[in-house]
Enzyme design. Sequence first.
Site, PDB file in Angstrom:
ATOM      1  N   HIS A   1       2.089   1.945  -3.047  1.00 27.28           N
ATOM      2  CA  HIS A   1       3.252   1.625  -2.209  1.00 27.28           C
ATOM      3  C   HIS A   1       4.544   1.705  -3.010  1.00 27.28           C
ATOM      4  O   HIS A   1       5.541   2.232  -2.553  1.00 27.28           O
ATOM      5  CB  HIS A   1       3.104   0.247  -1.557  1.00 27.28           C
ATOM      6  CG  HIS A   1       4.132  -0.008  -0.508  1.00 27.28           C
ATOM      7  ND1 HIS A   1       5.411  -0.420  -0.809  1.00 27.28           N
ATOM      8  CD2 HIS A   1       4.079   0.115   0.840  1.00 27.28           C
ATOM      9  CE1 HIS A   1       6.105  -0.551   0.311  1.00 27.28           C
ATOM     10  NE2 HIS A   1       5.316  -0.233   1.326  1.00 27.28           N
ATOM     11  N   SER A   2       4.546   1.133  -4.212  1.00 28.99           N
ATOM     12  CA  SER A   2       5.655   1.198  -5.171  1.00 28.99           C
ATOM     13  C   SER A   2       6.850   0.309  -4.846  1.00 28.99           C
ATOM     14  O   SER A   2       7.764   0.221  -5.663  1.00 28.99           O
ATOM     15  CB  SER A   2       6.163   2.635  -5.361  1.00 28.99           C
ATOM     16  OG  SER A   2       5.129   3.464  -5.821  1.00 28.99           O
ATOM     17  N   ASP A   3       6.884  -0.323  -3.703  1.00 32.62           N
ATOM     18  CA  ASP A   3       8.027  -1.183  -3.373  1.00 32.62           C
ATOM     19  C   ASP A   3       7.591  -2.303  -2.427  1.00 32.62           C
ATOM     20  O   ASP A   3       8.285  -2.623  -1.461  1.00 32.62           O
ATOM     21  CB  ASP A   3       9.147  -0.348  -2.743  1.00 32.62           C
ATOM     22  CG  ASP A   3      10.444  -1.140  -2.594  1.00 32.62           C
ATOM     23  OD1 ASP A   3      10.632  -2.148  -3.303  1.00 32.62           O
ATOM     24  OD2 ASP A   3      11.274  -0.756  -1.749  1.00 32.62           O
ATOM     25  N   LEU A   4       6.443  -2.882  -2.704  1.00 37.98           N
ATOM     26  CA  LEU A   4       5.915  -3.935  -1.857  1.00 37.98           C
ATOM     27  C   LEU A   4       6.760  -5.199  -2.007  1.00 37.98           C
ATOM     28  O   LEU A   4       7.035  -5.640  -3.120  1.00 37.98           O
ATOM     29  CB  LEU A   4       4.463  -4.238  -2.243  1.00 37.98           C
ATOM     30  CG  LEU A   4       3.694  -5.161  -1.341  1.00 37.98           C
ATOM     31  CD1 LEU A   4       3.515  -4.556   0.040  1.00 37.98           C
ATOM     32  CD2 LEU A   4       2.324  -5.468  -1.949  1.00 37.98           C
TER      33      LEU A   4
ATOM     34  N   GLN B   1       9.315  -5.564   3.490  1.00 35.12           N
ATOM     35  CA  GLN B   1       8.612  -4.335   3.861  1.00 35.12           C
ATOM     36  C   GLN B   1       7.356  -4.633   4.692  1.00 35.12           C
ATOM     37  O   GLN B   1       6.581  -3.730   4.974  1.00 35.12           O
ATOM     38  CB  GLN B   1       8.176  -3.557   2.609  1.00 35.12           C
ATOM     39  CG  GLN B   1       9.236  -3.385   1.569  1.00 35.12           C
ATOM     40  CD  GLN B   1      10.331  -2.430   1.950  1.00 35.12           C
ATOM     41  OE1 GLN B   1      10.690  -2.302   3.112  1.00 35.12           O
ATOM     42  NE2 GLN B   1      10.895  -1.775   0.981  1.00 35.12           N
TER      43      GLN B   1
END
Length: 190
Positions: A42-45, A49
């Site tokens: 995901h890289s931006d949890l 979000q």
Amino acid sequence: MLARCDLAELLKEGKPNDELIHKCFGQIIEAVAVLHRLDIIHSDLRLAQILVDGEDNIRLSDFNASQYPNNVALGYEKATNCLPRDYAALNTVSSDLFVLGSTLYELTTGHPPYEELYADLWRGPTDDDDQLRAEIRRKHIADYRAEQQYKQGDFPDVSQVFGGGIILGLWNGTIISANDALTLYYADLS
């Protein structure tokens, strides 16, 4: 089903009841496990979000920064959630699991890790360039301090938090997959 709000908005309204926190805790882990089975990072949890529908089920959103096979991530997590690492390297399952721990911590406590480091930040919009530069410097210093605490293994206390053992295991790397975290979650419920 349409989203009612995201989890960050829900927390701003006041801490949700324990039943909802426990439900979301498990569903977030399950969602990350599904992504990882598909080789997606995901890289931006973060709570903003994660959407909540009218039946209090969650849905992950905003995959703009996600990394999937043959494509690099376009972003990173915020400093209070981020696994200290070489930021020039690709995001990994480990970095996603670390931020999962930070996201679950924020869900269960109502505030992000190391919130106290950011207490003096953002006093509101300004047209004063010097004030804005000072604000940016203070944020960089707070980010650096949060990263140093993580590097030293000085994690926030989770001993009295639902799922604290899972959160700590995600931070310190003893939980090596979202599936392992999900197994522990179900064991904690029984």
